[in-house]
Motif scaffolding. Structure first.
Motif, PDB file in Angstrom:
ATOM      1  N   GLY A   1      -6.244  -7.084  13.271  1.00 26.31           N
ATOM      2  CA  GLY A   1      -6.706  -8.251  12.206  1.00 26.31           C
ATOM      3  C   GLY A   1      -6.046  -7.791  10.949  1.00 26.31           C
ATOM      4  N   GLN A   2      -5.820  -9.016  10.275  1.00 25.59           N
ATOM      5  CA  GLN A   2      -5.383  -9.024   8.720  1.00 25.59           C
ATOM      6  C   GLN A   2      -6.055  -9.907   7.998  1.00 25.59           C
ATOM      7  OE1 GLN A   2      -2.970  -6.790   7.325  1.00 25.59           O
ATOM      8  NE2 GLN A   2      -4.090  -7.593   5.573  1.00 25.59           N
ATOM      9  N   THR A   3      -6.644  -9.293   6.885  1.00 26.53           N
ATOM     10  CA  THR A   3      -7.428 -10.303   5.976  1.00 26.53           C
ATOM     11  C   THR A   3      -6.316 -10.765   4.897  1.00 26.53           C
ATOM     12  OG1 THR A   3      -9.169  -8.926   5.900  1.00 26.53           O
ATOM     13  CG2 THR A   3      -9.172 -10.376   4.232  1.00 26.53           C
ATOM     14  N   LEU A   4      -6.564 -12.128   4.915  1.00 26.84           N
ATOM     15  CA  LEU A   4      -5.484 -12.954   3.898  1.00 26.84           C
ATOM     16  C   LEU A   4      -6.317 -13.398   2.597  1.00 26.84           C
ATOM     17  CD1 LEU A   4      -3.851 -15.077   6.666  1.00 26.84           C
ATOM     18  CD2 LEU A   4      -3.099 -12.964   5.931  1.00 26.84           C
ATOM     19  N   GLU A   5      -6.025 -12.908   1.544  1.00 26.52           N
ATOM     20  CA  GLU A   5      -6.597 -12.906   0.258  1.00 26.52           C
ATOM     21  C   GLU A   5      -6.187 -14.781   0.056  1.00 26.52           C
ATOM     22  OE1 GLU A   5      -7.558  -8.967  -2.142  1.00 26.52           O
ATOM     23  OE2 GLU A   5      -5.350  -9.659  -1.718  1.00 26.52           O
ATOM     24  N   LEU A   6      -7.210 -15.382  -0.342  1.00 21.61           N
ATOM     25  CA  LEU A   6      -7.059 -16.830  -0.786  1.00 21.61           C
ATOM     26  C   LEU A   6      -7.310 -17.062  -2.349  1.00 21.61           C
ATOM     27  CD1 LEU A   6      -7.973 -18.812   2.279  1.00 21.61           C
ATOM     28  CD2 LEU A   6      -5.858 -17.770   1.920  1.00 21.61           C
ATOM     29  N   GLY A   7      -6.778 -18.056  -2.719  1.00 17.47           N
ATOM     30  CA  GLY A   7      -7.038 -18.437  -4.346  1.00 17.47           C
ATOM     31  C   GLY A   7      -6.373 -17.521  -5.460  1.00 17.47           C
ATOM     32  N   GLY A   8      -5.355 -16.941  -4.933  1.00 24.67           N
ATOM     33  CA  GLY A   8      -4.815 -16.112  -5.952  1.00 24.67           C
ATOM     34  C   GLY A   8      -5.285 -14.837  -6.538  1.00 24.67           C
ATOM     35  N   LYS A   9      -6.179 -14.430  -5.625  1.00 20.66           N
ATOM     36  CA  LYS A   9      -6.822 -12.921  -5.910  1.00 20.66           C
ATOM     37  C   LYS A   9      -5.925 -12.151  -6.425  1.00 20.66           C
ATOM     38  CE  LYS A   9     -10.949 -13.674  -3.288  1.00 20.66           C
ATOM     39  NZ  LYS A   9     -10.301 -15.161  -2.279  1.00 20.66           N
ATOM     40  N   ARG A  10      -4.732 -11.802  -5.453  1.00 25.25           N
ATOM     41  CA  ARG A  10      -3.903 -10.453  -5.822  1.00 25.25           C
ATOM     42  C   ARG A  10      -3.037 -10.866  -7.001  1.00 25.25           C
ATOM     43  NH1 ARG A  10       1.536  -9.438  -4.312  1.00 25.25           N
ATOM     44  NH2 ARG A  10       2.013  -7.361  -4.066  1.00 25.25           N
ATOM     45  N   SER A  11      -2.598 -12.073  -7.334  1.00 22.32           N
ATOM     46  CA  SER A  11      -1.910 -12.343  -8.566  1.00 22.32           C
ATOM     47  C   SER A  11      -2.678 -12.075  -9.636  1.00 22.32           C
ATOM     48  CB  SER A  11      -1.203 -13.739  -8.533  1.00 22.32           C
ATOM     49  OG  SER A  11      -2.248 -14.611  -8.226  1.00 22.32           O
ATOM     50  N   ALA A  12      -3.886 -12.487  -9.587  1.00 20.14           N
ATOM     51  CA  ALA A  12      -5.011 -12.403 -10.651  1.00 20.14           C
ATOM     52  C   ALA A  12      -5.283 -10.890 -10.966  1.00 20.14           C
ATOM     53  CB  ALA A  12      -6.251 -12.952 -10.476  1.00 20.14           C
ATOM     54  N   ARG A  13      -5.379 -10.110 -10.016  1.00 24.57           N
ATOM     55  CA  ARG A  13      -5.457  -8.714 -10.184  1.00 24.57           C
ATOM     56  C   ARG A  13      -4.115  -8.094 -10.986  1.00 24.57           C
ATOM     57  NH1 ARG A  13      -7.109  -8.618  -4.808  1.00 24.57           N
ATOM     58  NH2 ARG A  13      -5.402  -7.373  -4.400  1.00 24.57           N
ATOM     59  N   VAL A  14      -3.202  -8.282 -10.275  1.00 25.43           N
ATOM     60  CA  VAL A  14      -1.865  -7.894 -10.809  1.00 25.43           C
ATOM     61  C   VAL A  14      -1.918  -8.269 -12.261  1.00 25.43           C
ATOM     62  CG1 VAL A  14       0.605  -8.028 -10.803  1.00 25.43           C
ATOM     63  CG2 VAL A  14      -0.823  -7.608  -8.694  1.00 25.43           C
ATOM     64  N   ALA A  15      -1.994  -9.373 -12.646  1.00 22.76           N
ATOM     65  CA  ALA A  15      -2.000 -10.063 -14.224  1.00 22.76           C
ATOM     66  C   ALA A  15      -3.172  -9.090 -14.839  1.00 22.76           C
ATOM     67  CB  ALA A  15      -2.204 -11.264 -14.398  1.00 22.76           C
TER      68      ALA A  15
END
Length: 417
Positions: free
Chosen positions: A98-112
């Motif tokens: 299984g793999q969780t897919l982060e939606l809503g731009g969570k990863r890009s928001a965390r990186v910023a």
């Protein structure tokens, strides 16, 4: 028979001399201020903490860009039961990834947000460096001033002893009453007490300088004068209000808080977990693919509390930025005036010291000739000591005013001393 050792005064003196030599070897004079500040960049605990905060922010920023780990699931059903399900002949075995897919731009928001935190940590480090340069300059000037005050106290003691000698000679010659001898001796004792107080203040000032600089050995003297330097302490340190270290740090903190609020808002969007695997049917000696999708239902946890907290934090950061802007504008307006006033005060103090020195010289000549009373001589000597103290205080204020301008600036590099 055991040998008998007897201590002697010579042995004690040799021991004290050796200890004194060891202490002198461990102590060292202070380098010029520019060199001391450069050395302190690597040894001062306050600056090391600021660098550690930058490294922490960089580590968190790297972690913010990492994808969620996949999950590996292994499941066995319909075995070791009763009836036909005894054993494993009817068991079903499933292996799934299984793999969780982060939606809503969570990863890009965390990186910023991580990048904004790095910028904020660096801005805070620049502010700490500028404030540290100010504190080190103040400690350096105070140590040199304490050394000068001790020298001044010793010179005042010498003058008081000379005045007492003159008073004693005049009393013996019948030109003064015995009261004058006692008054002169009282002035000598007061001068000795002032020397002891100045010695204690000097030790305290040099200890504070050693601690602040993070020096490996105690600093015991200042050969290169900072108070007498005519060159600006930090040339070119005259920033605008929008370029001060405190304002830039508050601005970076405001941006980081806004990025954290965006992260919390993105977290309210549910993530999707997809899985795929293989199921083995023992009874039929067959296998088949299995796939699935799971989505959490945001019925109870919609991250509203964290969003509200982040929004309040952003509002507080905005308020701190406004306060930093007002403080920076006020500091920039007053720093130049303070520096100019300090220069004028130092010039006036030096002229006053020269006048007081001449007045004391004339008073002493008049007292020796019997034309002036002892009270006039004592008053002239006290005025000379106060004028010298005013010169020292004015020189310290000049350095403090120049360092205060540098504390506002991003660039806190002193000029050559």
């Amino acid at each position: 028979m055991k040998p008998h050792f007897r201590s002697s005064p010579l042995a004690g003196l040799l021991l004290l001399a050796s200890l004194g030599a060891a202490g002198a070897a461990m102590a060292e004079p202070a380098p010029p201020f520019a060199a001391l500040l450069a050395q302190a960049q690597a040894s001062a605990p306050r600056l090391a903490e600021a660098r550690a905060n930058i490294a922490r922010a960089e580590g968190l920023a790297r972690q913010a860009g990492v994808l969620p780990n996949p999950t590996l699931e292994f499941e066995v059903e319909n075995f070791s039961g009763s009836g036909p399900f005894r054993g494993t002949s009817l068991s079903e075995t499933t292996a799934r990834v299984g793999q969780t897919l982060e939606l809503g731009g969570k990863r890009s928001a965390r990186v910023a947000a991580g990048r904004a935190e790095i910028d904020a940590a660096r801005a805070q480090a620049r502010r700490v460096e500028a404030e540290y340069a100010f504190d080190l300059a103040a400690a350096y000037a105070e140590a040199e001033a304490a050394e000068r005050r001790l020298q001044l106290a010793r010179e005042s003691l010498t003058l008081a002893e000379e005045d007492a000698r003159i008073a004693s000679a005049l009393v013996d010659a019948g030109r003064e009453a015995e009261l004058r001898r006692l008054q002169a001796q009282a002035a000598v004792e007061a001068a000795r007490a002032a020397v002891q107080a100045a010695q204690a203040a000097r030790e305290t000032a040099f200890g504070a300088l050693t601690t602040l600089a993070g020096a490996p050995a105690p600093i015991t003297s200042i050969p290169a004068s900072l108070l007498e330097s005519a060159a600006p302490l930090f040339p070119g340190a005259a920033p605008a209000a929008s370029a001060t270290t405190s304002y830039l740090a508050a601005q970076a903190e405001r941006e980081a808080a806004a990025r954290r609020l965006r992260v919390e808002r993105r977290r309210a969007v549910p993530d999707v977990t997809v899985s795929i695997g293989v199921r083995r049917f023992e009874a039929d000696d067959a296998a088949a693919l299995v796939a699935g999708v799971s989505v959490p239902l945001p019925l109870f946890d919609q991250n509203r509390g964290n969003i509200a907290a982040a929004r309040a934090e952003a509002a507080a950061a905005e308020a701190r930025l406004n306060a930093a802007r007002l403080e920076a504008e006020s500091a920039v307006r007053t720093s130049a005036a303070r520096s100019a006033a300090a220069e004028s005060r130092l010039s006036a103090a030096r002229q006053g010291e020269s006048t007081a020195h001449e007045a004391y010289r004339l008073a002493r000549i008049g007292y020796e000739a019997g034309r002036l009373p002892l009270a006039e001589l004592v008053a002239a000597r006290r005025a000379l000591a106060e004028a010298r103290e005013q010169t020292i205080a004015a020189a310290v204020e000049r350095i403090s005013a120049q360092a205060a301008i540098a504390r506002l600036s991003v660039v806190a590099t002193p000029g050559e001393q």
